[in-house]
Design an enzyme around this catalytic site. Structure first.
Site, PDB file in Angstrom:
ATOM      1  N   LYS A   1      50.510  43.182  35.018  1.00  0.00           N
ATOM      2  CA  LYS A   1      50.096  43.889  33.797  1.00  0.00           C
ATOM      3  C   LYS A   1      50.370  45.391  33.900  1.00  0.00           C
ATOM      4  O   LYS A   1      50.891  46.003  32.964  1.00  0.00           O
ATOM      5  CB  LYS A   1      48.598  43.658  33.504  1.00  0.00           C
ATOM      6  CG  LYS A   1      48.260  42.202  33.232  1.00  0.00           C
ATOM      7  CD  LYS A   1      46.806  42.037  32.846  1.00  0.00           C
ATOM      8  CE  LYS A   1      45.843  42.407  33.953  1.00  0.00           C
ATOM      9  NZ  LYS A   1      45.542  41.344  34.918  1.00  0.00           N
TER      10      LYS A   1
ATOM     11  N   ARG B   1      38.049  40.625  29.121  1.00  0.00           N
ATOM     12  CA  ARG B   1      38.163  39.665  30.208  1.00  0.00           C
ATOM     13  C   ARG B   1      37.231  38.488  30.029  1.00  0.00           C
ATOM     14  O   ARG B   1      37.255  37.556  30.834  1.00  0.00           O
ATOM     15  CB  ARG B   1      37.774  40.383  31.498  1.00  0.00           C
ATOM     16  CG  ARG B   1      38.923  40.732  32.381  1.00  0.00           C
ATOM     17  CD  ARG B   1      38.406  40.579  33.771  1.00  0.00           C
ATOM     18  NE  ARG B   1      39.295  41.028  34.818  1.00  0.00           N
ATOM     19  CZ  ARG B   1      39.970  42.143  34.857  1.00  0.00           C
ATOM     20  NH1 ARG B   1      39.938  42.983  33.867  1.00  0.00           N
ATOM     21  NH2 ARG B   1      40.689  42.434  35.904  1.00  0.00           N
TER      22      ARG B   1
ATOM     23  N   ARG C   1      50.819  45.126  47.763  1.00  0.00           N
ATOM     24  CA  ARG C   1      50.646  46.120  46.698  1.00  0.00           C
ATOM     25  C   ARG C   1      50.040  47.443  47.187  1.00  0.00           C
ATOM     26  O   ARG C   1      49.136  47.467  47.993  1.00  0.00           O
ATOM     27  CB  ARG C   1      49.740  45.523  45.603  1.00  0.00           C
ATOM     28  CG  ARG C   1      49.331  46.551  44.565  1.00  0.00           C
ATOM     29  CD  ARG C   1      48.971  45.928  43.267  1.00  0.00           C
ATOM     30  NE  ARG C   1      47.738  45.150  43.298  1.00  0.00           N
ATOM     31  CZ  ARG C   1      47.283  44.503  42.216  1.00  0.00           C
ATOM     32  NH1 ARG C   1      47.945  44.540  41.087  1.00  0.00           N
ATOM     33  NH2 ARG C   1      46.170  43.819  42.300  1.00  0.00           N
TER      34      ARG C   1
ATOM     35  N   ARG D   1      44.161  48.697  47.458  1.00  0.00           N
ATOM     36  CA  ARG D   1      42.919  48.329  46.764  1.00  0.00           C
ATOM     37  C   ARG D   1      42.090  47.422  47.662  1.00  0.00           C
ATOM     38  O   ARG D   1      42.609  46.453  48.202  1.00  0.00           O
ATOM     39  CB  ARG D   1      43.251  47.585  45.467  1.00  0.00           C
ATOM     40  CG  ARG D   1      43.622  48.500  44.344  1.00  0.00           C
ATOM     41  CD  ARG D   1      44.117  47.750  43.145  1.00  0.00           C
ATOM     42  NE  ARG D   1      43.227  46.679  42.670  1.00  0.00           N
ATOM     43  CZ  ARG D   1      43.415  46.041  41.514  1.00  0.00           C
ATOM     44  NH1 ARG D   1      44.436  46.363  40.729  1.00  0.00           N
ATOM     45  NH2 ARG D   1      42.595  45.094  41.149  1.00  0.00           N
TER      46      ARG D   1
ATOM     47  N   ARG E   1      38.910  36.436  42.557  1.00  0.00           N
ATOM     48  CA  ARG E   1      39.320  36.994  41.265  1.00  0.00           C
ATOM     49  C   ARG E   1      40.132  35.983  40.466  1.00  0.00           C
ATOM     50  O   ARG E   1      39.980  35.875  39.252  1.00  0.00           O
ATOM     51  CB  ARG E   1      40.136  38.279  41.483  1.00  0.00           C
ATOM     52  CG  ARG E   1      39.262  39.464  41.898  1.00  0.00           C
ATOM     53  CD  ARG E   1      40.064  40.574  42.552  1.00  0.00           C
ATOM     54  NE  ARG E   1      41.086  41.099  41.682  1.00  0.00           N
ATOM     55  CZ  ARG E   1      42.182  41.738  42.101  1.00  0.00           C
ATOM     56  NH1 ARG E   1      42.388  41.923  43.390  1.00  0.00           N
ATOM     57  NH2 ARG E   1      43.043  42.192  41.238  1.00  0.00           N
TER      58      ARG E   1
END
Ligand code: ATP
Ligand code: MG
Length: 220
Positions: A18, A92, A126, A159, A170
C-alpha cells in the site's frame, strides 16, 4: 502532474505494498495522502498521548480501538487543504468504514491482492524512513545507500511489528476484521481489485485505473 478530484482509499493485507503504490500514485497525481500507520508511528516517536496509547496495541500486532482511530483520522482529514485525498490503513474495520462513509462518500477503493507467502518474505526485508513513511526493501527496492533514505540521507529503521510472529498476527486480524471492509466497498460499487506478486506488476494497473477514472469523471 495533473490535478484531480478524488476521494479514495487503498486496501490490502499488511505488506501488500500500500505504501509503495501510494508513493507511485502521488508521483503522478496531485493529491493529499494520509497513512494511519505512518501517522501513528510519528506520534509514537514524538511520544504524544495518542502515540503512547497506540504503542500498546501496535507492538503486539493488534488494532488500535475504533473510537481512537476514528477521531484520530477524522482530525487528520480535517487538516487537509483539499478534499482530494488518498487514505492508507484506514478504515480497517466495518465500524471505521461506516463512520467514514457517514462523513465522506468515497469515489474509489483500490484493493491490492498479493499472495500471503510473498507478503511474509517481503516484510522481513523491509526498511522505513520514519519522517516521510518512504519504504525500501533489501531485495527488490534497495535504497541508493544502504541504511539511508534516498531523498534526505537520514537513517532507515526497522518496524518492530514486522517481526515474523507479529506479522502473522496482523495477517490473521486482517482476514477476520478487515476482509469485511472489502465487502462493504464492493456493495457500494466502488471497489476495484488488483492482483500481482510485486508492486512493479500492480502499480501500472492502479495508475491506469485512476487515469481512466479521472477521464470518465471529466466526461460526465
Ligand atoms: P503495511 O504498512 O505493510 O501495509 P499495515 O497495513 O499492517 O502494513 P500500518 O497501516 O502501517 O501497517 O499500521 C501499523 C499498525 O498501526 C497496525 O498493525 C495497527 O496496530 C495500527 N493501525 C493503523 N491503522 C489502524 C486502523 N485504521 N485501525 C486500527 N489500528 C490501526
Ligand atoms: Mg503501510
Amino acid at each position: 502532474m495533473s490535478t484531480v478530484a478524488l476521494k479514495t482509499v487503498i486496501l490490502g493485507a499488511p505488506g501488500s505494498g500500500k505504501g509503495t503504490i501510494s508513493a507511485r500514485i502521488l508521483n503522478k497525481f496531485k493529491l493529499e495522502y494520509v497513512s494511519s500507520g505512518d501517522k501513528l508511528r510519528q506520534n509514537i516517536q514524538q511520544k504524544t498521548s495518542i502515540g503512547l496509547e497506540a504503542l500498546k496495541y501496535i507492538s503486539e500486532g493488534k488494532l488500535v480501538p475504533d473510537d481512537v482511530m476514528i477521531n484520530f483520522v477524522s482530525s487528520e482529514l480535517r487538516k487537509l487543504p483539499t478534499k482530494t485525498w488518498l487514505l492508507d490503513g484506514f478504515p480497517r474495520t466495518v465500524t471505521q468504514a461506516r463512520a467514514l462513509w457517514e462523513k465522506e462518500k468515497l469515489d474509489l477503493a483500490i484493493n491490492l491482492i498479493v499472495p500471503h507467502e510473498v507478503i511474509i518474505s517481503r516484510v522481513e526485508g523491509r526498511w522505513v524512513h520514519l519522517p516521510s513513511g518512504r519504504v525500501y526493501n533489501d531485495t527488490f527496492n534497495k535504497p541508493k545507500v544502504p541504511g539511508k533514505d534516498d531523498i534526505t540521507g537520514e537513517p532507515l529503521t526497522k518496524r518492530d511489528d514486522d517481526k515474523p510472529e507479529v506479522i502473522k498476527k496482523r495477517l490473521e486480524l486482517y482476514e477476520t476484521l478487515t476482509r469485511p471492509v472489502i465487502d462493504f466497498y464492493r456493495e457500494k460499487k466502488i471497489l476495484i481489485d488488483f492482483f500481482g506478486k510485486t508492486s512493479d506488476e500492480i502499480s501500472p494497473q492502479v495508475l491506469d485505473c485512476i487515469n481512466k477514472f479521472l477521464l470518465d469523471s471529466k466526461n460526465n
